[in-house]
Write a protein that holds these residues in place. Sequence first.
Motif, PDB file in Angstrom:
ATOM      1  N   VAL A   1       0.851  -1.178   0.000  1.00  0.00           N
ATOM      2  CA  VAL A   1       0.000   0.000   0.000  1.00  0.00           C
ATOM      3  C   VAL A   1       0.894   1.238   0.000  1.00  0.00           C
ATOM      4  N   SER A   2       0.599   2.161  -0.883  1.00  0.00           N
ATOM      5  CA  SER A   2       1.390   3.379  -0.949  1.00  0.00           C
ATOM      6  C   SER A   2       1.154   4.226   0.293  1.00  0.00           C
ATOM      7  N   GLU A   3       2.084   5.114   0.565  1.00  0.00           N
ATOM      8  CA  GLU A   3       1.965   5.973   1.743  1.00  0.00           C
ATOM      9  C   GLU A   3       0.723   6.854   1.677  1.00  0.00           C
ATOM     10  N   SER A   4       0.429   7.412   0.498  1.00  0.00           N
ATOM     11  CA  SER A   4      -0.743   8.280   0.378  1.00  0.00           C
ATOM     12  C   SER A   4      -2.038   7.485   0.574  1.00  0.00           C
ATOM     13  N   ARG A   5      -2.071   6.259   0.086  1.00  0.00           N
ATOM     14  CA  ARG A   5      -3.250   5.402   0.271  1.00  0.00           C
ATOM     15  C   ARG A   5      -3.409   5.043   1.748  1.00  0.00           C
ATOM     16  N   ALA A   6      -2.307   4.780   2.416  1.00  0.00           N
ATOM     17  CA  ALA A   6      -2.344   4.460   3.848  1.00  0.00           C
ATOM     18  C   ALA A   6      -2.850   5.657   4.647  1.00  0.00           C
ATOM     19  N   GLU A   7      -2.436   6.860   4.269  1.00  0.00           N
ATOM     20  CA  GLU A   7      -2.905   8.073   4.950  1.00  0.00           C
ATOM     21  C   GLU A   7      -4.402   8.273   4.734  1.00  0.00           C
ATOM     22  N   LEU A   8      -4.869   8.015   3.526  1.00  0.00           N
ATOM     23  CA  LEU A   8      -6.291   8.125   3.205  1.00  0.00           C
ATOM     24  C   LEU A   8      -7.114   7.160   4.066  1.00  0.00           C
ATOM     25  N   ILE A   9      -6.657   5.926   4.148  1.00  0.00           N
ATOM     26  CA  ILE A   9      -7.353   4.914   4.947  1.00  0.00           C
ATOM     27  C   ILE A   9      -7.334   5.304   6.419  1.00  0.00           C
ATOM     28  N   ALA A  10      -6.195   5.797   6.903  1.00  0.00           N
ATOM     29  CA  ALA A  10      -6.077   6.194   8.311  1.00  0.00           C
ATOM     30  C   ALA A  10      -7.030   7.342   8.635  1.00  0.00           C
ATOM     31  N   ARG A  11      -7.104   8.352   7.767  1.00  0.00           N
ATOM     32  CA  ARG A  11      -8.028   9.474   7.996  1.00  0.00           C
ATOM     33  C   ARG A  11      -9.472   8.988   8.044  1.00  0.00           C
ATOM     34  N   ASP A  12      -9.816   8.089   7.129  1.00  0.00           N
ATOM     35  CA  ASP A  12     -11.176   7.563   7.086  1.00  0.00           C
ATOM     36  C   ASP A  12     -11.502   6.795   8.368  1.00  0.00           C
ATOM     37  N   GLN A  13     -10.594   5.977   8.822  1.00  0.00           N
ATOM     38  CA  GLN A  13     -10.840   5.174  10.020  1.00  0.00           C
ATOM     39  C   GLN A  13     -10.909   6.037  11.280  1.00  0.00           C
ATOM     40  N   VAL A  14     -10.107   7.084  11.347  1.00  0.00           N
ATOM     41  CA  VAL A  14     -10.173   8.008  12.484  1.00  0.00           C
ATOM     42  C   VAL A  14     -11.523   8.721  12.489  1.00  0.00           C
ATOM     43  N   SER A  15     -12.015   9.100  11.327  1.00  0.00           N
ATOM     44  CA  SER A  15     -13.322   9.742  11.220  1.00  0.00           C
ATOM     45  C   SER A  15     -14.428   8.807  11.709  1.00  0.00           C
ATOM     46  N   LYS A  16     -14.383   7.559  11.285  1.00  0.00           N
ATOM     47  CA  LYS A  16     -15.378   6.582  11.713  1.00  0.00           C
ATOM     48  C   LYS A  16     -15.286   6.337  13.221  1.00  0.00           C
ATOM     49  N   PHE A  17     -14.075   6.268  13.748  1.00  0.00           N
ATOM     50  CA  PHE A  17     -13.881   6.091  15.186  1.00  0.00           C
ATOM     51  C   PHE A  17     -14.481   7.263  15.955  1.00  0.00           C
ATOM     52  N   ASN A  18     -14.195   8.484  15.503  1.00  0.00           N
ATOM     53  CA  ASN A  18     -14.726   9.671  16.179  1.00  0.00           C
ATOM     54  C   ASN A  18     -16.250   9.722  16.104  1.00  0.00           C
ATOM     55  N   GLY A  19     -16.814   9.346  14.966  1.00  0.00           N
ATOM     56  CA  GLY A  19     -18.267   9.317  14.823  1.00  0.00           C
ATOM     57  C   GLY A  19     -18.895   8.304  15.774  1.00  0.00           C
ATOM     58  N   THR A  20     -18.294   7.138  15.869  1.00  0.00           N
ATOM     59  CA  THR A  20     -18.796   6.093  16.765  1.00  0.00           C
ATOM     60  C   THR A  20     -18.641   6.509  18.222  1.00  0.00           C
ATOM     61  N   LEU A  21     -17.509   7.121  18.555  1.00  0.00           N
ATOM     62  CA  LEU A  21     -17.270   7.585  19.922  1.00  0.00           C
ATOM     63  C   LEU A  21     -18.295   8.649  20.319  1.00  0.00           C
ATOM     64  N   SER A  22     -18.584   9.571  19.417  1.00  0.00           N
ATOM     65  CA  SER A  22     -19.606  10.591  19.688  1.00  0.00           C
ATOM     66  C   SER A  22     -20.955   9.942  19.941  1.00  0.00           C
ATOM     67  N   GLN A  23     -21.307   8.974  19.102  1.00  0.00           N
ATOM     68  CA  GLN A  23     -22.585   8.288  19.276  1.00  0.00           C
ATOM     69  C   GLN A  23     -22.650   7.613  20.637  1.00  0.00           C
ATOM     70  N   LEU A  24     -21.636   6.854  20.993  1.00  0.00           N
ATOM     71  CA  LEU A  24     -21.641   6.128  22.263  1.00  0.00           C
ATOM     72  C   LEU A  24     -21.679   7.073  23.464  1.00  0.00           C
ATOM     73  N   ARG A  25     -20.900   8.134  23.408  1.00  0.00           N
ATOM     74  CA  ARG A  25     -20.895   9.112  24.507  1.00  0.00           C
ATOM     75  C   ARG A  25     -22.267   9.766  24.670  1.00  0.00           C
ATOM     76  N   GLN A  26     -22.850  10.171  23.552  1.00  0.00           N
ATOM     77  CA  GLN A  26     -24.151  10.832  23.613  1.00  0.00           C
ATOM     78  C   GLN A  26     -25.224   9.882  24.121  1.00  0.00           C
ATOM     79  N   GLN A  27     -25.236   8.674  23.625  1.00  0.00           N
ATOM     80  CA  GLN A  27     -26.249   7.721  24.063  1.00  0.00           C
ATOM     81  C   GLN A  27     -26.059   7.344  25.534  1.00  0.00           C
ATOM     82  N   GLU A  28     -24.820   7.300  25.990  1.00  0.00           N
ATOM     83  CA  GLU A  28     -24.531   6.965  27.390  1.00  0.00           C
ATOM     84  C   GLU A  28     -25.159   7.962  28.361  1.00  0.00           C
ATOM     85  N   VAL A  29     -25.251   9.230  27.949  1.00  0.00           N
ATOM     86  CA  VAL A  29     -25.847  10.248  28.832  1.00  0.00           C
ATOM     87  C   VAL A  29     -27.312  10.518  28.490  1.00  0.00           C
TER      88      VAL A  29
END
Length: 89
Positions: free
Chosen positions: A1-29
């Motif tokens: 995997v090229s470095e730019s492709r790896a960065e793209l995948i990493a950004r996407d996964q961080v976005s999904k993680f943050n979205g899921t974390l927001s959902q869980l935090r909000q639902q928890e309260v």
Amino acid sequence: VSESRAELIARDQVSKFNGTLSQLRQQEVGVSKYTWSTSHDDRVRDSHAEKDGEVFSWNDPPADTGHPGFDFQCRCVSIPLFEVPTEEA
């Protein structure tokens, strides 16, 4: 995997993680709904811009995009809606 492709995948996964974390935090309260908020720039997709300012339920994600942050490279966020109980007379 090229470095730019790896960065793209990493950004996407961080976005999904943050979205899921927001959902869980909000639902928890006890937050069951949120307002969709885009990044308000020229890179926002039309399908996401259409949702900006709209209210959604965590139990019913938009069919075309999922919740904010869940779609590929999505930079949108969920703003929690805190419902204030009303006193009934």
